[in-house]
Design a protein around this motif. Structure first.
Motif, PDB file in Angstrom:
ATOM      1  N   ALA A 229      27.290  24.132  37.389  1.00 41.07           N
ATOM      2  CA  ALA A 229      28.655  25.200  37.415  1.00 41.07           C
ATOM      3  C   ALA A 229      28.834  25.817  36.370  1.00 41.07           C
ATOM      4  CB  ALA A 229      29.770  24.142  37.861  1.00 41.07           C
ATOM      5  N   ALA A 230      28.611  25.229  35.001  1.00 40.24           N
ATOM      6  CA  ALA A 230      28.878  25.897  33.751  1.00 40.24           C
ATOM      7  C   ALA A 230      28.188  27.289  33.435  1.00 40.24           C
ATOM      8  CB  ALA A 230      28.983  24.940  32.738  1.00 40.24           C
ATOM      9  N   ALA A 231      27.198  27.189  34.085  1.00 45.11           N
ATOM     10  CA  ALA A 231      25.971  28.284  34.001  1.00 45.11           C
ATOM     11  C   ALA A 231      26.051  29.401  34.895  1.00 45.11           C
ATOM     12  CB  ALA A 231      24.666  27.746  33.760  1.00 45.11           C
ATOM     13  N   VAL A 232      26.948  29.207  35.874  1.00 42.29           N
ATOM     14  CA  VAL A 232      27.010  30.032  36.810  1.00 42.29           C
ATOM     15  C   VAL A 232      28.372  31.055  36.864  1.00 42.29           C
ATOM     16  CG1 VAL A 232      27.568  30.272  39.516  1.00 42.29           C
ATOM     17  CG2 VAL A 232      26.144  28.473  38.677  1.00 42.29           C
ATOM     18  N   ALA A 233      27.968  32.382  36.857  1.00 46.69           N
ATOM     19  CA  ALA A 233      28.829  33.453  36.639  1.00 46.69           C
ATOM     20  C   ALA A 233      29.486  33.850  37.961  1.00 46.69           C
ATOM     21  CB  ALA A 233      28.230  34.834  36.036  1.00 46.69           C
ATOM     22  N   ALA A 234      30.480  32.868  38.536  1.00 48.45           N
ATOM     23  CA  ALA A 234      31.107  33.108  39.710  1.00 48.45           C
ATOM     24  C   ALA A 234      32.366  34.294  39.546  1.00 48.45           C
ATOM     25  CB  ALA A 234      31.852  32.087  40.307  1.00 48.45           C
ATOM     26  N   PRO A 235      32.264  34.995  40.771  1.00 44.89           N
ATOM     27  CA  PRO A 235      33.222  36.088  40.695  1.00 44.89           C
ATOM     28  C   PRO A 235      34.819  35.569  40.398  1.00 44.89           C
ATOM     29  CG  PRO A 235      31.870  36.095  42.805  1.00 44.89           C
ATOM     30  CD  PRO A 235      31.403  34.854  41.772  1.00 44.89           C
ATOM     31  N   SER A 236      35.488  36.335  39.778  1.00 41.25           N
ATOM     32  CA  SER A 236      36.902  35.734  39.554  1.00 41.25           C
ATOM     33  C   SER A 236      37.807  35.666  40.842  1.00 41.25           C
ATOM     34  CB  SER A 236      37.498  36.655  38.715  1.00 41.25           C
ATOM     35  OG  SER A 236      37.775  37.893  39.434  1.00 41.25           O
ATOM     36  N   ALA A 237      38.559  34.519  40.699  1.00 37.23           N
ATOM     37  CA  ALA A 237      39.474  34.306  41.921  1.00 37.23           C
ATOM     38  C   ALA A 237      40.128  35.829  42.369  1.00 37.23           C
ATOM     39  CB  ALA A 237      40.430  33.229  41.678  1.00 37.23           C
ATOM     40  N   GLU A 238      40.726  36.487  41.241  1.00 41.42           N
ATOM     41  CA  GLU A 238      41.333  37.775  41.545  1.00 41.42           C
ATOM     42  C   GLU A 238      40.621  38.697  42.410  1.00 41.42           C
ATOM     43  OE1 GLU A 238      41.077  36.268  38.345  1.00 41.42           O
ATOM     44  OE2 GLU A 238      42.947  35.249  38.600  1.00 41.42           O
ATOM     45  N   SER A 239      39.276  39.002  41.987  1.00 44.33           N
ATOM     46  CA  SER A 239      38.480  39.887  42.628  1.00 44.33           C
ATOM     47  C   SER A 239      38.296  39.479  44.055  1.00 44.33           C
ATOM     48  CB  SER A 239      37.074  39.989  41.913  1.00 44.33           C
ATOM     49  OG  SER A 239      36.184  38.931  42.030  1.00 44.33           O
ATOM     50  N   LEU A 240      38.231  38.155  44.539  1.00 44.12           N
ATOM     51  CA  LEU A 240      37.922  37.727  45.960  1.00 44.12           C
ATOM     52  C   LEU A 240      39.245  37.685  46.486  1.00 44.12           C
ATOM     53  CD1 LEU A 240      35.397  35.054  44.964  1.00 44.12           C
ATOM     54  CD2 LEU A 240      34.888  37.300  45.508  1.00 44.12           C
ATOM     55  N   ALA A 241      40.328  37.541  45.909  1.00 42.05           N
ATOM     56  CA  ALA A 241      41.627  37.163  46.940  1.00 42.05           C
ATOM     57  C   ALA A 241      41.695  38.134  48.029  1.00 42.05           C
ATOM     58  CB  ALA A 241      42.821  37.269  46.202  1.00 42.05           C
TER      59      ALA A 241
END
Length: 176
Positions: A111-123
């Motif tokens: 998980a530390a190496a994954v660039a997940a989309p931000s919570a704000e961009s997904l809301a």
């Protein structure tokens, strides 16, 4: 000793791509000596038993050799499948299981190496990373997800998603 497994084939019968009858898939698995082979829906969900070791690559190669359909396979023991389903950190917000996805991975996720989309961009969507799965809640519908497809391809793992309703049905099959 007999062990039970869940095989999830990636991209089977999505639109007209990779058309594969579940009866053919059942025959392929039975030809490998697997028993109590059962499929769910048309999307490549297989529950089966085996008296010996099984690996995803063998299942994939056998399916392609017998049917001409190439598909990656995510293979989980019954216990691992149950654990991934039970670990869903979004379970308390899901009010429609057809709008929530468990994306199963063929190995552990860093998980530390994954660039997940931000919570704000997904809301209002929600995305949570697990140790070998990604959980997604799409209150506006899965087809309207804001998660870019390249996110899943960037994981470096075979990934295939199932909605929570399908996961629940597979759990019931494991207990039959």
């Amino acid at each position: 000793m007999t062990d039970r497994y869940v095989a999830l084939l990636r991209g089977i019968n999505v639109g007209t791509a990779k058309a594969l009858a579940m009866s053919e898939l059942t025959s392929v698995y039975e030809s490998l000596g697997l028993t109590d082979v059962r499929t769910l829906l048309r999307s490549g969900n297989v529950v089966f038993d085996s008296d010996g070791p099984v690996d995803a690559a063998t299942l994939s190669r056998a399916t392609e050799a017998a049917t001409g359909v190439s598909s990656d396979v995510v293979l989980l023991t019954a216990d691992r499948f149950r654990a991934v389903a039970a670990a869903n950190p979004l379970a308390d917000v899901i009010d429609d299981p057809s709008r929530a996805i468990v994306c199963f991975l063929d190995g552990p996720l860093d998980a530390a190496a994954v660039a997940a989309p931000s919570a704000e961009s997904l809301a209002p969507e929600r995305l949570a990373l697990g140790d070998s799965a990604i959980y997604q809640w799409c209150p506006d519908g899965i087809s309207k997800s804001k998660v870019p497809p390249r996110f899943f391809t960037s994981l470096g793992a075979v990934a295939t998603g199932r909605n929570v309703r399908t996961v629940e049905k597979l759990l019931a099959m494991l207990d039959d």
